[in-house]
Scaffold this motif. Structure first.
Motif, PDB file in Angstrom:
ATOM      1  N   ALA A  32     -53.839 -50.265  83.520  1.00 57.47           N
ATOM      2  CA  ALA A  32     -53.366 -50.922  82.239  1.00 57.47           C
ATOM      3  C   ALA A  32     -51.813 -51.349  82.432  1.00 57.47           C
ATOM      4  O   ALA A  32     -51.306 -52.516  81.848  1.00 57.47           O
ATOM      5  CB  ALA A  32     -52.947 -49.588  81.323  1.00 57.47           C
ATOM      6  N   GLY A  36     -51.636 -54.976  81.462  1.00 61.46           N
ATOM      7  CA  GLY A  36     -50.770 -55.097  80.406  1.00 61.46           C
ATOM      8  C   GLY A  36     -49.378 -55.951  80.628  1.00 61.46           C
ATOM      9  O   GLY A  36     -48.910 -56.501  79.547  1.00 61.46           O
ATOM     10  N   TYR A  97     -54.792 -50.441  77.933  1.00 63.82           N
ATOM     11  CA  TYR A  97     -55.068 -49.047  78.236  1.00 63.82           C
ATOM     12  C   TYR A  97     -56.456 -48.599  77.160  1.00 63.82           C
ATOM     13  O   TYR A  97     -57.314 -48.041  77.543  1.00 63.82           O
ATOM     14  CB  TYR A  97     -54.229 -47.816  78.104  1.00 63.82           C
ATOM     15  CG  TYR A  97     -54.090 -46.685  78.528  1.00 63.82           C
ATOM     16  CD1 TYR A  97     -55.087 -45.551  77.909  1.00 63.82           C
ATOM     17  CD2 TYR A  97     -53.661 -46.252  79.797  1.00 63.82           C
ATOM     18  CE1 TYR A  97     -55.817 -44.422  78.481  1.00 63.82           C
ATOM     19  CE2 TYR A  97     -53.945 -44.770  80.379  1.00 63.82           C
ATOM     20  CZ  TYR A  97     -54.816 -44.221  79.853  1.00 63.82           C
ATOM     21  OH  TYR A  97     -55.147 -42.887  80.396  1.00 63.82           O
ATOM     22  N   GLY A 194     -50.764 -45.192  75.249  1.00 65.04           N
ATOM     23  CA  GLY A 194     -52.191 -45.478  75.286  1.00 65.04           C
ATOM     24  C   GLY A 194     -53.028 -44.520  75.781  1.00 65.04           C
ATOM     25  O   GLY A 194     -54.381 -44.275  75.260  1.00 65.04           O
TER      26      GLY A 194
END
Lengths: 485, 108
Positions: A32, A36, A97, A194
């Motif tokens: 993530a 991300g 996530y 997340g």
């Protein structure tokens, strides 16, 4: 390489060291983080363009831009993108996530943003307070009122008015914390939101409406319970910290980010980062990706800090500029590809004799310009190849040390915080991220690479040539026997 | 479906895109019609769940460590997956990788 004997060390690394590292890299959190962060990249790069525009290093142009007001507009565009990079990160991480968990992800990203806003104090120090120590300067940079004079004047005012004038300004977001300084806090928030959001959805903690309700309406209610719980918890966290007159972001910044920024921004940090990239690649794992993700957490704030100094026209080590920034990593340690293999390209093009190296040189030339070198990593190969391991490990480390030192001793100014995409060609990227001196230094690093790789490449090439000749000879011998029959 | 789609993935989809053009050239030379493209590892889940999902997935050796995870995703999408041979990848041997992809498609 099938003809390489597996050494005890190689076996240790492959069986003992790599599995836990791979497990770590494959955790949901790291993935993530990696994916991300990518969402903040376009904004960082767009913002960099405006950062350059608002700081054109030609005085006459700069004066014109200021006079016409364009400078302020460029600054606005920079501030709203690069200047608030923690916002993109905090949304991106929670989003990725939850998406990876297979749930609708945008509500989670927004919950994450709300949480990030919630845990910070929505105020800034009153500018009057700063003036009481710094004094007032006019637009030409001349001091018109000293700090003492400001203080004396304020003191003359009625007490009640003094209090108002020095109290923090409320009802604002402090963009300092939305930028690099809030980065580590943003990562923690993004990942925790997340994780907790996914966990609650998985447990079925959501409002389920009767079947008659249209799906699009019902969807809006899915996020209600997880988001409500997360925000309530965040509110309590904010309340606890505000009791101590601070907030979570400031706490994390002082406790984690500042020390880690210091560690990464040191000669030791530079060496470790340089070494780690080659280390992972040697075992066939994408070192650039792994090291970039983890080091980036701390290098990105360094970049943002330098960008802010550059923007204020105060970029120097004395003012706290960082030496090791994300660009130090992207545009030096990974220049022309992991292991800084330009030296190998030059060898392959001009001095190689074996067909394999020659062919690879032609394949790799263009990718190398854009800092991609998978053909070498897998084709020569560099992966698991003890014959080229020494220069492969040495070059990034030598360049990390020398780049650190030329900045440290002021031969080249610090990196200015402009983020050039990692694929930007050498010298061009140097110019963008640090001016013409940096461009020249970058060219020097290419020579260093050539110097280190050359002797090793020569030996390796000779060995390959011998193997190729032996194969040819064997083939020719086979051919003869066939003919004889 | 006359045309099969081959998807390659590496970390950012950059170096595999080099290989894609080599594979396309190899396919053209062999007179076969494939849609071949490269993407970033992070984009694979999107591609696999899209309406026009690829027929085979091949990973660059540098992200071989994602194999388990990718295998799961490929399995649930019902397409075969494998890692590209390191030597073929390095030498950008389009024909050989194309062969491997065709084999995966046949074994399916």
């Amino acid at each position: 390489m099938e003809n390489t004997k597996k050494s005890g060390f190689g076996e240790f690394v492959n069986n003992k060291l790599m599995p836990p590292i791979m497990k770590f890299v494959n955790t949901k959190a790291i993935k993530a983080l990696q994916d991300g962060m990518i969402y903040s990249l376009p904004f960082i790069i767009i913002g960099s363009v405006f950062l350059i525009l608002s700081n054109i290093p030609i005085p006459s142009v700069a004066a014109w831009l200021t006079a016409t007001g364009w400078s302020a507009f460029f600054t606005q565009a920079y501030t709203a993108t690069f200047g608030v990079l923690s916002i993109w990160a905090v949304v991106g991480m929670a989003y990725v996530y939850v998406r990876n968990e297979g749930y609708e992800a945008l509500p989670a990203g927004l919950t994450s943003l709300a949480t990030f806003f919630l845990i910070q104090m929505m105020n800034i120090d009153n500018p009057i307070k700063g003036l009481m120590s710094s004094g007032v300067t006019n637009s030409a940079g001349k001091m018109v009122l000293t700090g003492k004079a400001v203080t004396a004047n304020i003191d003359k005012l009625p007490h009640a008015l003094q209090g108002v004038m020095t109290a923090p300004v409320t009802g604002v977001f402090n963009i300092t914390w939305l930028g690099g300084q809030g980065m580590v806090g943003a990562i923690i928030v993004g990942l925790l939101v997340g994780w907790s959001y996914s966990a609650m959805i998985r447990k079925g903690w959501k409002i389920t409406l009767p079947e008659q309700v249209p799906a699009s309406v019902a969807k809006q209610f899915t996020a209600m319970i997880p988001a409500g719980i997360i925000i309530t918890v965040a509110m309590f966290i904010f309340a606890i910290f505000s009791h101590f007159n601070t907030d979570l972001l400031q706490y994390v910044y002082n406790l984690l980010e500042l020390p880690m920024q210091g560690l990464s921004d040191s000669l030791g940090g530079a060496i470790v980062i340089g070494f780690a990239v080659s280390f992972f690649w040697f075992f066939g794992v994408h070192g650039g990706l792994i090291v970039g993700t983890i080091a980036g957490v701390f290098l990105m704030p360094n970049t943002a800090a330098n960008a802010a100094l550059y923007h204020a026209g105060k970029l120097s080590l004395a003012n706290g500029a960082h030496i090791v920034t994300n660009e130090f990593y992207n545009n030096f340690i990974n220049l022309t590809g992991s292991g800084i293999t330009i030296g190998l390209v030059i060898f392959a093009l001009f001095a190689a004799k074996s067909a394999q190296v020659k062919t690879l040189g032609k394949i790799e030339l263009v990718p190398a310009i854009f800092n991609i070198n998978e053909p070498f990593l897998f084709g020569l190969p560099l992966v698991m190849n003890p014959l080229l391991a020494i220069p492969f490990f040495l070059t990034p480390v030598v360049i990390a040390i020398s780049t650190y030192l030329v900045i440290y001793f002021g031969i080249v100014p610090p990196l200015n915080g402009v983020a050039a995409p990692w694929t930007t060609p050498a010298v061009v990227s140097g110019f963008l991220i640090g001016g013409w001196k940096m461009a020249i230094w970058q060219a020097c690093t290419l020579l260093i690479s050539t110097g280190i790789y050359f002797p090793f490449a020569k030996k390796y090439d000779a060995l390959l040539l011998k193997q190729e000749n032996a194969k040819e000879a064997a083939k020719a011998a086979d051919g003869e026997t066939v003919d004889a029959q | 479906m006359a045309q099969k789609t081959i998807m390659l993935a590496c970390s950012a989809g950059m170096s595999t895109s080099l290989l894609v053009s080599k594979m396309q050239a190899a396919a053209k030379a062999a007179g076969v019609d494939y849609k071949i493209f490269a993407t970033a590892a992070s984009d694979v889940p999107n591609q696999l769940t899209s309406a026009e999902k690829p027929d085979v997935l091949m990973l660059g050796p540098q992200i071989a460590y994602m194999k388990n995870d990718m295998q799961k995703q490929a399995d649930s999408a019902g397409i075969p997956m494998d890692i590209i041979n390191m030597q073929d990848y390095g030498m950008m041997n389009g024909a050989s990788v194309l062969n491997a992809a065709e084999k995966l498609l046949k074994d399916k």
